[in-house]
Design an enzyme around this catalytic site. Structure first.
Site, mmCIF file in Angstrom:
data_model
loop_
_atom_site.group_PDB
_atom_site.id
_atom_site.type_symbol
_atom_site.label_atom_id
_atom_site.label_comp_id
_atom_site.label_asym_id
_atom_site.label_seq_id
_atom_site.Cartn_x
_atom_site.Cartn_y
_atom_site.Cartn_z
ATOM 1 N N LYS A 10 0.817 -1.214 0.000
ATOM 2 C CA LYS A 10 0.000 0.000 0.000
ATOM 3 C C LYS A 10 0.859 1.278 0.000
ATOM 4 O O LYS A 10 2.073 1.225 0.253
ATOM 5 C CB LYS A 10 -0.926 -0.028 1.219
ATOM 6 N N TYR A 50 -12.494 -2.155 -4.047
ATOM 7 C CA TYR A 50 -13.034 -2.232 -2.684
ATOM 8 C C TYR A 50 -14.571 -2.156 -2.673
ATOM 9 O O TYR A 50 -15.160 -1.791 -1.650
ATOM 10 C CB TYR A 50 -12.436 -1.122 -1.825
ATOM 11 N N PHE A 58 -15.736 3.760 6.542
ATOM 12 C CA PHE A 58 -14.363 4.115 6.200
ATOM 13 C C PHE A 58 -14.082 4.060 4.695
ATOM 14 O O PHE A 58 -12.947 4.264 4.270
ATOM 15 C CB PHE A 58 -13.364 3.217 6.954
ATOM 16 N N ARG A 86 -1.996 -14.352 4.766
ATOM 17 C CA ARG A 86 -2.717 -13.714 5.874
ATOM 18 C C ARG A 86 -1.940 -13.873 7.181
ATOM 19 O O ARG A 86 -1.926 -12.964 8.010
ATOM 20 C CB ARG A 86 -4.138 -14.286 5.996
ATOM 21 N N THR A 92 -5.601 -6.938 10.728
ATOM 22 C CA THR A 92 -5.875 -5.696 9.993
ATOM 23 C C THR A 92 -5.355 -4.480 10.751
ATOM 24 O O THR A 92 -4.718 -3.599 10.178
ATOM 25 C CB THR A 92 -7.394 -5.542 9.761
ATOM 26 N N ARG A 103 2.363 -6.302 9.387
ATOM 27 C CA ARG A 103 1.635 -5.144 9.929
ATOM 28 C C ARG A 103 2.174 -4.733 11.301
ATOM 29 O O ARG A 103 2.263 -3.540 11.590
ATOM 30 C CB ARG A 103 0.140 -5.435 9.956
ATOM 31 N N ASN A 113 -2.089 0.324 6.654
ATOM 32 C CA ASN A 113 -1.619 -0.947 7.226
ATOM 33 C C ASN A 113 -0.727 -1.754 6.279
ATOM 34 O O ASN A 113 -0.611 -2.965 6.400
ATOM 35 C CB ASN A 113 -2.796 -1.756 7.775
ATOM 36 N N HIS A 116 -2.387 -5.376 1.610
ATOM 37 C CA HIS A 116 -3.683 -6.045 1.457
ATOM 38 C C HIS A 116 -3.410 -7.471 1.024
ATOM 39 O O HIS A 116 -2.456 -7.714 0.274
ATOM 40 C CB HIS A 116 -4.535 -5.360 0.375
ATOM 41 N N GLU A 127 -9.573 -10.904 -7.574
ATOM 42 C CA GLU A 127 -8.646 -9.780 -7.404
ATOM 43 C C GLU A 127 -7.466 -9.867 -8.371
ATOM 44 O O GLU A 127 -7.027 -8.850 -8.923
ATOM 45 C CB GLU A 127 -8.175 -9.725 -5.942
HETATM 46 P P1 CMP Z 1 -7.695 -4.369 3.441
HETATM 47 O O1 CMP Z 1 -7.299 -5.796 3.677
HETATM 48 O O2 CMP Z 1 -7.029 -3.689 2.315
HETATM 49 O O3 CMP Z 1 -9.273 -4.318 3.211
HETATM 50 C C1 CMP Z 1 -10.061 -3.201 3.598
HETATM 51 C C2 CMP Z 1 -9.276 -2.139 4.269
HETATM 52 O O4 CMP Z 1 -9.999 -1.136 4.923
HETATM 53 C C3 CMP Z 1 -8.437 -2.762 5.359
HETATM 54 O O5 CMP Z 1 -7.396 -3.518 4.772
HETATM 55 C C4 CMP Z 1 -8.005 -1.522 6.160
HETATM 56 O O6 CMP Z 1 -6.764 -1.001 5.754
HETATM 57 C C5 CMP Z 1 -9.072 -0.488 5.789
HETATM 58 N N1 CMP Z 1 -9.728 0.066 6.955
HETATM 59 C C6 CMP Z 1 -9.709 1.370 7.294
HETATM 60 N N2 CMP Z 1 -10.428 1.569 8.402
HETATM 61 C C7 CMP Z 1 -10.920 0.373 8.785
HETATM 62 C C8 CMP Z 1 -11.721 -0.071 9.872
HETATM 63 N N3 CMP Z 1 -12.193 0.783 10.783
HETATM 64 N N4 CMP Z 1 -12.013 -1.381 9.948
HETATM 65 C C9 CMP Z 1 -11.538 -2.258 9.009
HETATM 66 N N5 CMP Z 1 -10.781 -1.884 7.962
HETATM 67 C C10 CMP Z 1 -10.460 -0.595 7.857
#
Ligand code: CMP
Length: 139
Positions: A10, A50, A58, A86, A92, A103, A113, A116, A127
């Site tokens: 990212k 997304y 968010f 993962r 996350t 992370r 973070n 992805h 994807e």
């Molecule tokens: P990702 O795996 O890319 O998929 C969705 C993304 O939303 C997640 O990683 C986070 O980086 C982002 N995100 C931002 N805010 C939130 C939140 N409050 N809860 C979950 N995901 C969030």
């Protein structure tokens, strides 16, 4: 079984010059990079990617963040690639991630973070197809 997953390094990670550091952790976890390209996503591309999060509070911030700089999209191959990726990514929210995960070691926040990763084999295929043509993947 040897399977594939989809990964994004990212903008927070590319900005801090951590493309190699992230990739090293992926490789040390037993994943092989079988496709990779650095791109700057358009808003439309990020919104489409997304799409499942469209109704989340968010969503707009997430899309703005993902287009705030370049990303590196990758196809990763390995034994149980989705789970393996993962596991090395960690939770996350970096605050909840285990020591030694990408992370925990590198991410800045739940939004920034660093990586992805696909959450299922089914989504991995969707994807991968969203960003790569078959001939761009070299196993
Ligand atoms: P990702 O795996 O890319 O998929 C969705 C993304 O939303 C997640 O990683 C986070 O980086 C982002 N995100 C931002 N805010 C939130 C939140 N409050 N809860 C979950 N995901 C969030």
């Amino acid at each position: 079984a040897v399977t594939r997953t989809f990964s994004i390094i990212k903008p927070d990670a590319t900005r801090r010059n951590l493309t190699g550091a992230v990739t090293k952790m992926l490789e040390e976890a037993g994943l092989r990079v079988v496709a990779s390209k650095r791109i700057h996503m358009t808003r439309e591309q990020a919104e489409g990617f997304y799409g499942v999060h469209r109704e989340r509070p968010f969503f707009n911030d997430l899309v703005s963040f993902m287009i705030s700089g370049p990303v590196v999209v990758q196809v990763l191959e390995g034994e149980d690639a989705v789970k393996r990726n993962r596991d090395i990514m960690g939770a996350t929210n970096p605050e909840n991630a285990d020591a030694g995960t990408i992370r925990k070691e590198l991410a800045e926040s739940i939004e920034a973070n660093s990586v992805h990763g696909s959450d299922s084999d089914e989504n991995a295929k969707i994807e991968i197809d969203y960003f790569f043509k078959p001939e761009e993947i070299v196993g």
